[in-house]
Design an enzyme around this catalytic site. Structure first.
Site, PDB file in Angstrom:
ATOM      1  N   ASP A  54       0.931  -1.156   0.066  1.00  0.00           N
ATOM      2  CA  ASP A  54      -0.100   0.062  -0.141  1.00  0.00           C
ATOM      3  C   ASP A  54       0.850   1.178   0.009  1.00  0.00           C
ATOM      4  O   ASP A  54       2.017   1.100   0.076  1.00  0.00           O
ATOM      5  CB  ASP A  54      -0.700   0.021   1.297  1.00  0.00           C
ATOM      6  CG  ASP A  54      -1.774   1.090   1.386  1.00  0.00           C
ATOM      7  OD1 ASP A  54      -2.357   1.553   0.282  1.00  0.00           O
ATOM      8  OD2 ASP A  54      -2.464   1.405   2.634  1.00  0.00           O
ATOM      9  N   ASP A  70      -8.860   4.148  -1.752  1.00  0.00           N
ATOM     10  CA  ASP A  70      -9.885   4.520  -0.702  1.00  0.00           C
ATOM     11  C   ASP A  70     -11.408   4.938  -1.093  1.00  0.00           C
ATOM     12  O   ASP A  70     -11.542   6.069  -1.203  1.00  0.00           O
ATOM     13  CB  ASP A  70      -9.200   5.170   0.464  1.00  0.00           C
ATOM     14  CG  ASP A  70      -8.171   4.584   1.046  1.00  0.00           C
ATOM     15  OD1 ASP A  70      -7.859   3.520   0.679  1.00  0.00           O
ATOM     16  OD2 ASP A  70      -7.219   5.453   1.667  1.00  0.00           O
TER      17      ASP A  70
HETATM   18  C1  NOJ Z   1      -4.674   3.195   2.668  1.00  0.00           C
HETATM   19  C2  NOJ Z   1      -5.224   2.056   2.091  1.00  0.00           C
HETATM   20  O1  NOJ Z   1      -5.665   2.483   0.960  1.00  0.00           O
HETATM   21  C3  NOJ Z   1      -6.335   1.191   2.696  1.00  0.00           C
HETATM   22  O2  NOJ Z   1      -6.846   0.379   2.211  1.00  0.00           O
HETATM   23  C4  NOJ Z   1      -5.761   1.057   4.191  1.00  0.00           C
HETATM   24  O3  NOJ Z   1      -6.539   0.114   4.891  1.00  0.00           O
HETATM   25  C5  NOJ Z   1      -4.972   1.901   4.805  1.00  0.00           C
HETATM   26  N1  NOJ Z   1      -4.248   2.562   3.912  1.00  0.00           N
HETATM   27  C6  NOJ Z   1      -4.263   1.546   5.918  1.00  0.00           C
HETATM   28  O4  NOJ Z   1      -3.041   0.823   6.092  1.00  0.00           O
END
Ligand code: NOJ
Length: 962
Positions: free
Chosen positions: A560, A636
């Site tokens: 990520d 997200d």
């Molecule tokens: C951003 C990511 O897009 C998300 O999926 C993840 O849960 C968070 N970072 C925390 O790692």
């Protein structure tokens, strides 16, 4: 000490402010002011200020040289007198490559390495005509001619005398050659250090200039920006704000090498529909950008992204496709710097009626789309993919950048994630929840809280004291675990990963040469320089079981934040003047950074198994070629209906440019979905390539069994439909892997002459067989489905009802409906004994669904291998079976005699849709006596079910309806 601490304190303050800003923002929308518009990006503004007109560039035809692999010619900017070198190549398979660089650059310019899988084989160019201002070139074995015009410089590609594509026809080429800053250094030093100037001139002479070497070119960074060359500084843009130093909010970009942007325009006569250039949360068909913002390609961590706009997101693939009823073509702009794409069209804004009126009046221009690419640095390196069909363009592009990696079978199953599963007991409970509620699931995911203080490659010992036991428990259930490993490393002298990277000098550096530090989840972090092969090798080694303690062979990885995300950096990313291996600036490599992280992790997972096992790695950032390393997701998103809808064009756009393994967080990452939205998302996700539910830590728990019973049932059905279709998914992925065909496709790919399909992005196809129209409205009682194809028939996979195409069908829906249609003429394999996980099903018998076309025919295929190793490649251990239905006979034969596989799989049922009732059904199979099969026929639905053919899937056999 104190001096070092001050910037750190400032960084921390910035971070806190940024973080407060994020947390306090109450509106659920992106804060646009955090991200640049074209006007705020000085090179975009400069490039865009150039209006169409006569180009200042001239090709000096007397410098033309024709070699066996390329033609070269000098281009001169008649205003600045800067000389460029154009290299033109015909490539085998109907492609042309154009490269433009400075003839004598002050400093080598970045040429993107590691994206092309090999040097593309060239096709010989020959000169077939010439006059005083142009040269006509013929490409061997291709139907194309290329006309190079000298003044103004322009290239035209023609097929059978008709123009397919022109380069620089609008005269928008801009190539900012490197120069030295005005009034900076020489005024001050020339008296004292007159001789230095001579030295610098020598350094910059042709001999002194380093040739850019792909991969590890080393620019002459010391010199540029510290000297002057007065005669080159008469250009206006030197003085423009932002050309030599740029501010964005509180961030300054020092731009030691000055303005270096490149831009070029492409005219596409006859084209009105263009697609691609992900990632944007926008419609599938690209919009005209004139008068608005261009599409931006700059990998960014955008908090609460908004829909239907051209803002940059986490990944970038600089590939655009154009389609009309006659042909398809593609433009691949190989540049890893910040890039903007402008699209204009001479028919934009005209209604269909207006276009018809033009036509009836005998006038009206030929429709044309113009595409303009603008990048901040690097060279112009562009591949024209000349089709002529969409499948040719897919093949051409993937012949350059590689095809989708064949995923391990488990990764096509369902993934359960959230930020975060608290501890080992929670993981075990969630795992058990699936069994208790009779829901299939392959993978449970752990987000950043599982690691000790976000020190990746470690475990929080209070919450995950026995990771191996937990992994063993999951392995016993034939399930996997995915753990997150982000590419930012906590600056902590007690953390081995940090200590080693620091001492090995493998972090990205600031422009002054110290380790670049930014802020991310763990606090102050360093960013490993993944552009350095040494770094990638080091990282890959970290996945060895002895290095990554507590990992096991059923642990896979999630990368990520690899844009990279820097909470206190400009636009939440890295300073552009940070330095990478070889002296390159972050500006040059930004969009490829995430690909390198993905690459190194995939390499690590392969290595830890001694090269035997296929990896699974999910990445948020991506670039051209990322398909070779695994899956991506759309970041997200939010639990809103519009976010559910946008997953279709977002994943379709990625599929068009090679990245088939795409998915979106089921349920939406931010906010809490109501049960209906969550259910509809499960139903849609079941038909998208990567199927993972994931959510933010502030959301409520939402494992499926927490839903009210009337929703849980349909979620179970959706999951079961996904698992039943795994052999079909696996076969589609094999095709993507072998031929570059997208798994999830827009309708126009299948129906290239049906203009109704050209802008559709509320439904899609899986391969050429299934059409899916998800329910994406709250309270929906029905959906309007477009069933394309003159003379085509479509079978509703739930009711088996047959519909004729083309038509727009109103289909009533209930909570449990997922409108899916199988095209008449196709055969789909299914595993109908749905079990706990794909691994429990992989040797199960197959049911074939034969959907008969109006001509009484159908065909399909099935790919099988062991589901997890590279033996299909190294030992030919696979089966590719072809099924054909014709003349009332269904035959199974090998579609690839090289493959062989020991497998217990057999055919347990054949369901024929659109069949009459036969008098008898006979089975003939190699080495067995002819046998009579029992069957059942429904006159109402015209479905014929043949029971227990019992033949081995690897055998040749035929079934005869009499
Ligand atoms: C951003 C990511 O897009 C998300 O999926 C993840 O849960 C968070 N970072 C925390 O790692």
């Amino acid at each position: 000490m104190a001096a070092a601490a001050a910037p750190r304190r400032r960084a921390r303050a910035d971070f806190v402010l940024a973080w407060l800003g994020l947390c306090l923002s109450t509106a659920w929308a992106v804060d646009r002011s955090n991200f640049k518009t074209c006007d705020q990006s000085s090179f975009c503004k400069r490039q865009r200020s150039v209006q169409p007109g006569s180009s200042p560039y001239r090709a000096l035809l007397d410098t033309l040289e024709l070699g066996p692999d390329a033609l070269t010619v000098h281009l001169v900017n008649e205003v600045t007198k800067a000389v460029l070198l154009l290299e033109l190549q015909g490539l085998q398979g109907n492609m042309t490559r154009i490269r433009i660089d400075e003839l004598k650059p002050l400093r080598a310019r970045y040429r993107v390495p590691d994206v092309l899988v090999a040097d593309p084989p060239t096709a010989r160019l020959s000169i077939s005509g010439r006059d005083e201002n142009s040269v006509e070139l013929t490409v061997a074995e291709g139907p194309y001619k290329i006309i190079l015009t000298g003044r103004p410089f322009r290239l035209d590609l023609l097929e059978n005398r008709s123009l397919v594509l022109s380069v620089n026809a609008r005269g928008l080429m801009v190539f900012e050659h490197q120069r030295l800053p005005r009034n900076s250094f020489s005024d001050k030093v020339s008296l004292t250090f007159g001789s230095i100037w001579d030295k610098i001139k020598n350094l910059f002479s042709r001999e002194g200039t380093k040739e850019p070497a792909e991969g590890d070119g080393t620019p002459e960074e010391e010199a540029a920006g510290k000297a002057d060359k007065p005669e080159e500084n008469s250009e206006k843009d030197d003085d423009e704000p932002g050309a030599w130093e740029e501010m964005f909010k509180t961030h300054s970009d020092s731009k030691p090498f000055g303005p270096t942007s490149v831009g070029l325009d492409f005219s596409l006569p006859g084209m009105e529909h263009v697609y691609g250039i992900p990632e944007h949360a926008d419609s599938l068909r690209l919009k005209v950008t004139e008068g608005g913002e261009p599409y931006r390609l700059y990998n960014l961590d955008v908090f609460q992204y908004e829909l239907y706009n051209p803002m940059a997101l986490y990944g970038s693939v600089p590939v655009l496709l154009a389609h009309n009823v006659h042909r398809d073509l593609g433009i691949f702009w190989l540049n890893a710097a910040e890039t903007w794409v402008d699209i204009s069209s001479n028919t934009a804004g005209k209604t269909l009626f207006g276009k018809m009126l033009d036509y009836l009046q005998g006038g009206g221009e030929t429709p044309q789309t113009d595409v303009r690419w603008m990048s901040e640095s690097g060279i112009i390196d562009v591949f024209l993919l000349l089709g002529p069909t969409a499948s040719d363009v897919f093949r051409q592009y993937t012949s350059l950048t590689g095809t989708q990696a064949l995923p391990p079978l488990f990764s096509l199953g369902y993934h359960q994630s959230r930020w975060n599963y608290r501890d080992e007991a929670d993981v075990i409970d969630v795992d058990q929840g699936f069994d208790n509620h009779d829901l299939p699931c392959d993978v449970i995911w752990l987000d950043i809280e599982h690691a000790d203080g976000k020190r990746y490659f470690t475990w929080d010992s209070s919450r995950f004291p026995q990771p191996l036991a937990m992994l063993g428990h999951l392995a016993g259930k034939r399930r996997k675990l995915v753990a997150i490993v982000d590419p930012h490393i906590k600056v902590d002298s007690g953390y081995r990963v940090h200590e080693e990277l620091r001492s090995l000098g493998l972090y990205v550096k600031t422009r002054d040469g110290s380790d670049y530090e930014g802020w991310c989840w763990p606090g102050s972090v360093g960013y490993p320089d993944f552009t350095n092969v040494k770094m990638r090798d080091w990282w890959a080694n970290m996945f060895n079981f002895d290095k990554y303690e507590g990992s096991a062979s059923n642990l896979y990885v999630w990368n990520d934040m690899n844009e990279p995300s820097v909470f206190n950096g400009p636009e939440v990313t890295m300073l552009k003047d940070a330095r990478h291996h070889g002296g390159w600036e972050h500006r040059d490599v930004h969009n490829i950074y995430g690909l390198y992280v993905h690459m190194a992790t995939a390499q690590g997972l392969i290595q830890r198994s001694g090269g035997v096992e296929r990896p699974f790695v999910l990445s948020r950032a991506f670039f051209a070629g990322s398909q070779r390393f695994g899956a991506v997701w759309t970041g997200d998103n939010t639990a809103e209906w519009d976010h559910l809808k946008i997953t279709i064009p977002m994943c379709l756009s990625l599929g068009l440019v090679g990245i088939s393994f795409c998915g979106a967080d089921v349920g939406g990452f931010f906010k809490n979905p109501d049960p209906e939205l969550l259910l509809r998302w499960y139903q849609m996700g079941a038909y998208q390539p990567f199927y993972r539910a994931h959510s933010h830590m502030d959301t409520g728990r939402r494992e499926p069994w927490l839903l009210p019973p009337e929703y849980l049932g349909p979620v179970r059905d959706a999951l079961r439909q996904r698992y039943a279709l795994l052999p079909f998914w696996y076969t589609l992925f094999y095709r993507a892997h072998r031929d570059g065909h997208p798994v999830m496709r827009p309708l126009w790919v299948q129906y290239p002459k049906d203009v109704t399909t050209f802008s559709q992005d509320d439904q899609f196809m899986l391969g050429d067989s299934l059409l899916v129209h998800p329910v994406a409205e709250p309270g929906a009682r029905g959906v309007q489905v477009y069933l394309p194809g003159q003379g085509e028939v479509w079978y509703d996979v739930q009711s088996y009802q047959k519909h004729h195409g083309p038509q727009t069908l109103y289909l009533p829906v209930t909570l449990s409906s997922i409108p899916v249609f199988q095209r008449g003429g196709t055969i789909i394999p299914r595993w109908e004994r749905v079990r706990r996980s794909s691994d429990c099903m992989k040797d199960d018998p197959i049911t074939l669904y034969v959907a008969i076309s109006p001509q009484g025919t159908a065909e399909g295929e099935l790919y099988l291998d062991d589901g997890h190793t590279f033996n299909y490649q190294t030992q030919n251990e696979y089966l590719l079976r072809k099924f054909t239905f014709s003349g009332n006979t269904l035959t199974s034969s090998s579609a690839d005699p090289r493959g062989h596989l020991e497998t217990p799989i057999w055919i347990e049922r054949v369901v024929i849709l659109g069949a009459g009732k036969p008098a008898s059904v006979l089975l003939r199979s190699e080495g067995l006596p002819e046998s009579v099969l029992t069957f059942q026929h429904s006159a109402e639905t015209s479905v014929l079910t043949l029971r227990k053919p019992g033949v081995r899937v690897s055998a040749d056999w035929s079934i005869h309806l009499r």
